[in-house]
Enzyme design. Structure first.
Site, PDB file in Angstrom:
ATOM      1  N   ASP A   1      44.297  13.817  57.588  1.00  0.00           N
ATOM      2  CA  ASP A   1      44.493  14.434  58.898  1.00  0.00           C
ATOM      3  C   ASP A   1      46.026  14.277  59.009  1.00  0.00           C
ATOM      4  OD1 ASP A   1      44.455  15.256  61.556  1.00  0.00           O
ATOM      5  OD2 ASP A   1      43.179  13.720  62.226  1.00  0.00           O
TER       6      ASP A   1
ATOM      7  N   GLY B   1      48.061  14.184  64.432  1.00  0.00           N
ATOM      8  CA  GLY B   1      48.104  14.728  65.814  1.00  0.00           C
ATOM      9  C   GLY B   1      47.220  14.163  66.737  1.00  0.00           C
TER      10      GLY B   1
ATOM     11  N   ASP C   1      49.389  19.102  64.892  1.00  0.00           N
ATOM     12  CA  ASP C   1      49.285  19.962  66.139  1.00  0.00           C
ATOM     13  C   ASP C   1      48.999  18.832  67.244  1.00  0.00           C
ATOM     14  OD1 ASP C   1      46.975  18.507  65.347  1.00  0.00           O
ATOM     15  OD2 ASP C   1      45.547  20.327  66.285  1.00  0.00           O
TER      16      ASP C   1
ATOM     17  N   ASP D   1      33.598  15.474  59.294  1.00  0.00           N
ATOM     18  CA  ASP D   1      34.092  14.155  59.182  1.00  0.00           C
ATOM     19  C   ASP D   1      33.762  13.522  60.303  1.00  0.00           C
ATOM     20  OD1 ASP D   1      36.595  13.037  60.530  1.00  0.00           O
ATOM     21  OD2 ASP D   1      36.698  15.210  60.451  1.00  0.00           O
TER      22      ASP D   1
ATOM     23  N   HIS E   1      23.828   2.462  53.397  1.00  0.00           N
ATOM     24  CA  HIS E   1      22.467   3.176  53.834  1.00  0.00           C
ATOM     25  C   HIS E   1      23.052   4.452  54.683  1.00  0.00           C
ATOM     26  CE1 HIS E   1      18.754   4.585  55.251  1.00  0.00           C
ATOM     27  NE2 HIS E   1      19.392   4.646  56.588  1.00  0.00           N
TER      28      HIS E   1
END
Length: 367
Positions: free
Chosen positions: A89, A92, A143, A264, A333
């Site tokens: 990432d 931003g 951004d 994600d 898990h």
């Protein structure tokens, strides 16, 4: 970077994303490793649960340990001992999260470091430089994540700034010689018209993939789904599509049905540390006393290490006593569950049965 679309079923897509450090089968879920580590998980664990790609965070890695340390290792992969693909990432969203501690200008964002209080300045060019040093397989443009709620005028100004930053990100990425993929991010808040303008501007610039950002930032679920349903069909069919920060298993199934490829979210790892386990019939909250004598595995249909070796009662005990092993077993898990979910989704699309799968999934988890 190369994306191949193998099969569609309705709007759902089955593809393959070939990156510098490996191949990602899509739809795919990316475990979040903010500081270069997925909490409680080793790289070997991530391979066991069949994670194809992980997410790192430019902002946090820039501040700590700093670029000098990572550059000395030749990039983030060697530093964290992970030889598979990494998406980073741009920073931003993290800058957005600083709130009053940051000041946004046309040039970039000035803020106080949450680590040591130093004044920092992050620009599109600097974000691209950092991600070049990290050598992430997928780079995200810098951004501004539009706050929620915000009126249309404020959102429009934010979106237009993000477009100008997108163009600068593209230029800096190319001029820096980075051959890894660069994704654009569609902004525009809860306003369809602004989302359309953002996407049109990004298409004019041209990117290797396209993400939908600015969702899962506090808006009602109905608004998130409305914007997703409006925006997703306009994304280029021949490019990977990434829904940022989303979400629950039900959210992911719904988003796949709208044609999204990549996801994600911190939920499976964060909830694991809080004793919330995802199962085929819903969420188990381990701290509840009803599990004190429960000798069953967390999910009787699950074949992860945790479910093969430990009972709900033992996991309840670990959660109650605050044992570190509990967080690790729970995380194993939950991430296994997410990866199994993605595998089932891919198979359903391949077989032309995704709609039936999605209906059965929603019915089972709601029961």
């Amino acid at each position: 970077m190369k994306f191949q679309l193998h099969r569609t079923d309705g709007l759902a897509r089955r593809g393959t994303l070939s990156l510098t450090h490996g191949v990602v089968e899509t739809p795919a879920f990316m475990p979040v490793g903010t500081y270069g580590a997925v909490k409680t998980m080793s790289p070997a664990d991530l391979q066991v649960i069949n994670a194809h790609i992980v997410l790192g965070n430019t902002f946090h890695l820039w501040l700590r340990p700093g670029l000098q340390v990572i550059e000395a290792h030749g990039g983030l992969h060697r530093f964290m001992g992970w030889d598979g693909p990494i998406l980073t990432d741009s920073g931003g969203f993290q800058v957005f999260s600083l709130g009053v501690l940051r000041k946004i200008t046309e040039q970039g964002v000035k803020f106080k470091s949450p680590v040591n209080g130093d004044t920092c300045f992050l620009t599109p060019e600097e974000s691209m430089r950092i991600q070049y040093v990290l050598n992430s397989d997928i780079v995200m443009i810098f951004d501004e994540c539009t706050p929620y709620p915000a009126d249309e005028r404020a959102v429009g100004e934010s979106m237009e700034l993000s477009l100008r930053w997108a163009e600068r990100s593209r230029q800096a990425h190319d001029e820096g010689g980075n051959r890894n993929g660069l994704f654009g991010i569609v902004q525009g808040g809860m306003y369809e018209k602004l989302r359309d303008e953002s996407l049109a501007g990004l298409l004019d610039i041209g990117f290797d993939g396209y993400a939908i950002g600015g969702l899962s930032v506090g808006e009602p679920k109905a608004d998130m789904r409305r914007i997703l349903r409006h925006t997703a069909p306009g994304l280029p069919a021949g490019k990977p599509r990434y829904l940022m920060g989303v979400g629950t298993p039900a959210d992911i199934v719904d988003a796949v049905a709208q044609g999204m490829d990549m996801f994600d979210c911190v939920l499976p790892t964060r909830n694991a540390r809080n004793g919330w386990l995802y199962t085929r019939t819903g969420v188990i909250k381990l701290r509840n006393s009803q599990y004190r004598l429960d000798t069953r595995p967390a999910d009787e249909q699950c074949t992860c290490y945790t479910c093969r070796h430990f009972s709900r009662a033992y996991l309840h005990h670990l959660q109650r006593t605050g044992e570190i092993l509990g967080a690790r077993l729970n995380t194993l898990h939950n991430l296994y569950y997410y990866q199994q979910l993605m595998g089932e989704i891919r198979t359903a699309i391949e077989n032309g049965q995704f709609q039936e799968y999605a209906q059965a999934f929603q019915a089972q988890t709601a029961s």
